[in-house]
Motif scaffolding. Sequence first.
Motif, PDB file in Angstrom:
ATOM      1  N   VAL A  11       0.860  -1.534  -0.564  1.00  0.00           N
ATOM      2  CA  VAL A  11      -0.206  -0.302   0.216  1.00  0.00           C
ATOM      3  C   VAL A  11       0.954   1.146  -0.071  1.00  0.00           C
ATOM      4  O   VAL A  11       0.405   2.132  -0.931  1.00  0.00           O
ATOM      5  CB  VAL A  11      -1.240  -0.178   1.211  1.00  0.00           C
ATOM      6  N   THR A  12       1.639   1.459   0.839  1.00  0.00           N
ATOM      7  CA  THR A  12       2.307   2.553   0.667  1.00  0.00           C
ATOM      8  C   THR A  12       3.720   2.345  -0.416  1.00  0.00           C
ATOM      9  O   THR A  12       3.426   4.279  -1.033  1.00  0.00           O
ATOM     10  CB  THR A  12       3.924   2.182   2.115  1.00  0.00           C
ATOM     11  N   ALA A  13       3.991   1.373  -1.059  1.00  0.00           N
ATOM     12  CA  ALA A  13       4.733   1.561  -2.259  1.00  0.00           C
ATOM     13  C   ALA A  13       3.817   2.044  -2.801  1.00  0.00           C
ATOM     14  O   ALA A  13       3.506   2.909  -4.340  1.00  0.00           O
ATOM     15  CB  ALA A  13       5.112   0.293  -3.108  1.00  0.00           C
ATOM     16  N   LEU A  14       2.320   1.803  -3.345  1.00  0.00           N
ATOM     17  CA  LEU A  14       1.280   2.029  -4.423  1.00  0.00           C
ATOM     18  C   LEU A  14       0.939   3.647  -4.158  1.00  0.00           C
ATOM     19  O   LEU A  14       1.156   4.443  -5.287  1.00  0.00           O
ATOM     20  CB  LEU A  14       0.395   1.403  -3.898  1.00  0.00           C
ATOM     21  N   LEU A  15       0.712   4.218  -2.976  1.00  0.00           N
ATOM     22  CA  LEU A  15       0.576   5.721  -2.261  1.00  0.00           C
ATOM     23  C   LEU A  15       2.388   6.263  -2.845  1.00  0.00           C
ATOM     24  O   LEU A  15       1.760   7.787  -3.691  1.00  0.00           O
ATOM     25  CB  LEU A  15       0.821   6.219  -1.296  1.00  0.00           C
ATOM     26  N   LEU A  16       3.075   6.021  -3.129  1.00  0.00           N
ATOM     27  CA  LEU A  16       4.179   6.096  -3.679  1.00  0.00           C
ATOM     28  C   LEU A  16       4.342   6.739  -5.138  1.00  0.00           C
ATOM     29  O   LEU A  16       4.574   8.061  -5.493  1.00  0.00           O
ATOM     30  CB  LEU A  16       5.874   5.961  -2.625  1.00  0.00           C
ATOM     31  N   ALA A  17       3.631   5.558  -5.376  1.00  0.00           N
ATOM     32  CA  ALA A  17       3.655   5.331  -7.265  1.00  0.00           C
ATOM     33  C   ALA A  17       2.152   6.672  -7.300  1.00  0.00           C
ATOM     34  O   ALA A  17       3.042   7.464  -8.522  1.00  0.00           O
ATOM     35  CB  ALA A  17       3.327   4.487  -7.572  1.00  0.00           C
ATOM     36  N   ALA A  18       1.332   6.755  -6.786  1.00  0.00           N
ATOM     37  CA  ALA A  18       0.771   8.115  -7.526  1.00  0.00           C
ATOM     38  C   ALA A  18       1.306   9.123  -6.883  1.00  0.00           C
ATOM     39  O   ALA A  18       0.970   9.684  -7.994  1.00  0.00           O
ATOM     40  CB  ALA A  18      -0.714   7.489  -6.039  1.00  0.00           C
ATOM     41  N   TRP A  19       2.038   9.420  -5.711  1.00  0.00           N
ATOM     42  CA  TRP A  19       2.471  10.688  -5.248  1.00  0.00           C
ATOM     43  C   TRP A  19       4.136  11.054  -6.298  1.00  0.00           C
ATOM     44  O   TRP A  19       3.148  12.228  -7.132  1.00  0.00           O
ATOM     45  CB  TRP A  19       2.882  10.763  -3.730  1.00  0.00           C
ATOM     46  N   CYS A  20       4.467  10.195  -6.786  1.00  0.00           N
ATOM     47  CA  CYS A  20       5.572  10.861  -7.502  1.00  0.00           C
ATOM     48  C   CYS A  20       5.239  10.362  -9.015  1.00  0.00           C
ATOM     49  O   CYS A  20       5.490  11.375  -9.974  1.00  0.00           O
ATOM     50  CB  CYS A  20       6.919   9.633  -7.546  1.00  0.00           C
ATOM     51  N   ARG A  93      10.791  15.978 -15.192  1.00  0.00           N
ATOM     52  CA  ARG A  93       9.846  14.536 -14.404  1.00  0.00           C
ATOM     53  C   ARG A  93       9.536  13.155 -14.566  1.00  0.00           C
ATOM     54  O   ARG A  93       9.369  12.876 -13.910  1.00  0.00           O
ATOM     55  CB  ARG A  93       8.539  15.521 -15.200  1.00  0.00           C
ATOM     56  N   TRP A  94      10.698  12.851 -15.498  1.00  0.00           N
ATOM     57  CA  TRP A  94      11.312  11.916 -15.597  1.00  0.00           C
ATOM     58  C   TRP A  94      12.085  11.228 -14.434  1.00  0.00           C
ATOM     59  O   TRP A  94      11.900   9.686 -14.112  1.00  0.00           O
ATOM     60  CB  TRP A  94      12.174  11.646 -17.062  1.00  0.00           C
ATOM     61  N   GLY A  95      12.531  12.127 -13.587  1.00  0.00           N
ATOM     62  CA  GLY A  95      13.061  11.082 -12.177  1.00  0.00           C
ATOM     63  C   GLY A  95      11.766  10.377 -11.452  1.00  0.00           C
ATOM     64  O   GLY A  95      12.081   9.763 -10.642  1.00  0.00           O
ATOM     65  N   SER A  96      10.850  11.514 -11.210  1.00  0.00           N
ATOM     66  CA  SER A  96       9.595  11.077 -10.885  1.00  0.00           C
ATOM     67  C   SER A  96       8.326   9.793 -11.437  1.00  0.00           C
ATOM     68  O   SER A  96       8.361   9.038 -10.072  1.00  0.00           O
ATOM     69  CB  SER A  96       8.155  12.361 -10.740  1.00  0.00           C
ATOM     70  N   ALA A  97       8.791  10.338 -11.990  1.00  0.00           N
ATOM     71  CA  ALA A  97       8.475   8.579 -13.386  1.00  0.00           C
ATOM     72  C   ALA A  97       9.166   7.716 -12.791  1.00  0.00           C
ATOM     73  O   ALA A  97       8.101   6.496 -12.299  1.00  0.00           O
ATOM     74  CB  ALA A  97       8.376   9.502 -14.448  1.00  0.00           C
ATOM     75  N   THR A  98      10.427   7.780 -13.140  1.00  0.00           N
ATOM     76  CA  THR A  98      11.150   6.864 -12.802  1.00  0.00           C
ATOM     77  C   THR A  98      10.868   5.486 -11.244  1.00  0.00           C
ATOM     78  O   THR A  98      10.501   4.986 -10.971  1.00  0.00           O
ATOM     79  CB  THR A  98      12.873   7.258 -12.410  1.00  0.00           C
ATOM     80  N   VAL A  99      10.663   6.537 -10.225  1.00  0.00           N
ATOM     81  CA  VAL A  99      10.368   6.238  -8.991  1.00  0.00           C
ATOM     82  C   VAL A  99       8.996   6.034  -8.584  1.00  0.00           C
ATOM     83  O   VAL A  99       8.948   4.963  -8.021  1.00  0.00           O
ATOM     84  CB  VAL A  99      10.494   7.424  -8.546  1.00  0.00           C
ATOM     85  N   SER A 100       8.198   6.533  -9.526  1.00  0.00           N
ATOM     86  CA  SER A 100       7.025   5.792  -9.528  1.00  0.00           C
ATOM     87  C   SER A 100       6.362   4.986  -9.969  1.00  0.00           C
ATOM     88  O   SER A 100       6.257   3.848  -9.313  1.00  0.00           O
ATOM     89  CB  SER A 100       5.431   7.009 -10.068  1.00  0.00           C
ATOM     90  N   ALA A 101       7.030   3.982 -11.493  1.00  0.00           N
ATOM     91  CA  ALA A 101       7.109   3.120 -12.498  1.00  0.00           C
ATOM     92  C   ALA A 101       7.888   2.003 -11.179  1.00  0.00           C
ATOM     93  O   ALA A 101       7.795   1.036 -10.349  1.00  0.00           O
ATOM     94  CB  ALA A 101       8.058   3.053 -13.505  1.00  0.00           C
ATOM     95  N   ALA A 102       9.008   2.596 -10.130  1.00  0.00           N
ATOM     96  CA  ALA A 102       9.195   1.563  -9.635  1.00  0.00           C
ATOM     97  C   ALA A 102       8.994   1.215  -8.154  1.00  0.00           C
ATOM     98  O   ALA A 102       9.091  -0.172  -7.592  1.00  0.00           O
ATOM     99  CB  ALA A 102      11.401   2.411  -9.203  1.00  0.00           C
ATOM    100  N   ALA A 103       7.966   2.438  -7.878  1.00  0.00           N
ATOM    101  CA  ALA A 103       7.385   1.589  -6.507  1.00  0.00           C
ATOM    102  C   ALA A 103       5.987   0.811  -7.158  1.00  0.00           C
ATOM    103  O   ALA A 103       5.296  -0.075  -6.459  1.00  0.00           O
ATOM    104  CB  ALA A 103       6.447   3.185  -6.564  1.00  0.00           C
TER     105      ALA A 103
END
Length: 122
Positions: A11-20, A93-103
């Motif tokens: 759940v926290t990983a998905l929240l991080l993915a949504a946030w990033c 923005r691609w840094g944020s997208a990378t974290v989102s994908a990893a989460a």
Amino acid sequence: MIDALTVALGVTALLLAAWCGFAAYRDQPTKDWHFIGMAVVALLAIVQLIIGVVRLAGGADPQQGVAIFVAYLIGSALAVPVAAFMSLTERTRWGSATVSAAAVVLAVLEVRLYDIWGGVGG
């Protein structure tokens, strides 16, 4: 495995993915607050890694094999820290997208870890 920890990590990983993901949508790089969120998720993954290794050392046996279980444990512990490092090198923005994908990948790894341990149908 501890089911509550697996669910909390997913759940926290998905929240991080949504946030990033939202930050990437708004054309923003990862910021300090994102790194705090990544640290929380990474800490949960490290706790899960330690618990998994302790259970293995105690004689517990994953239903689908020790080697694949350990590989998934290590992969889940490294997914977000590696993405955090990559987002530092890519300050767009691609840094944020990378974290989102990893989460998202981490959340999927959690489901798979649960399955390997024997939580689904076992």
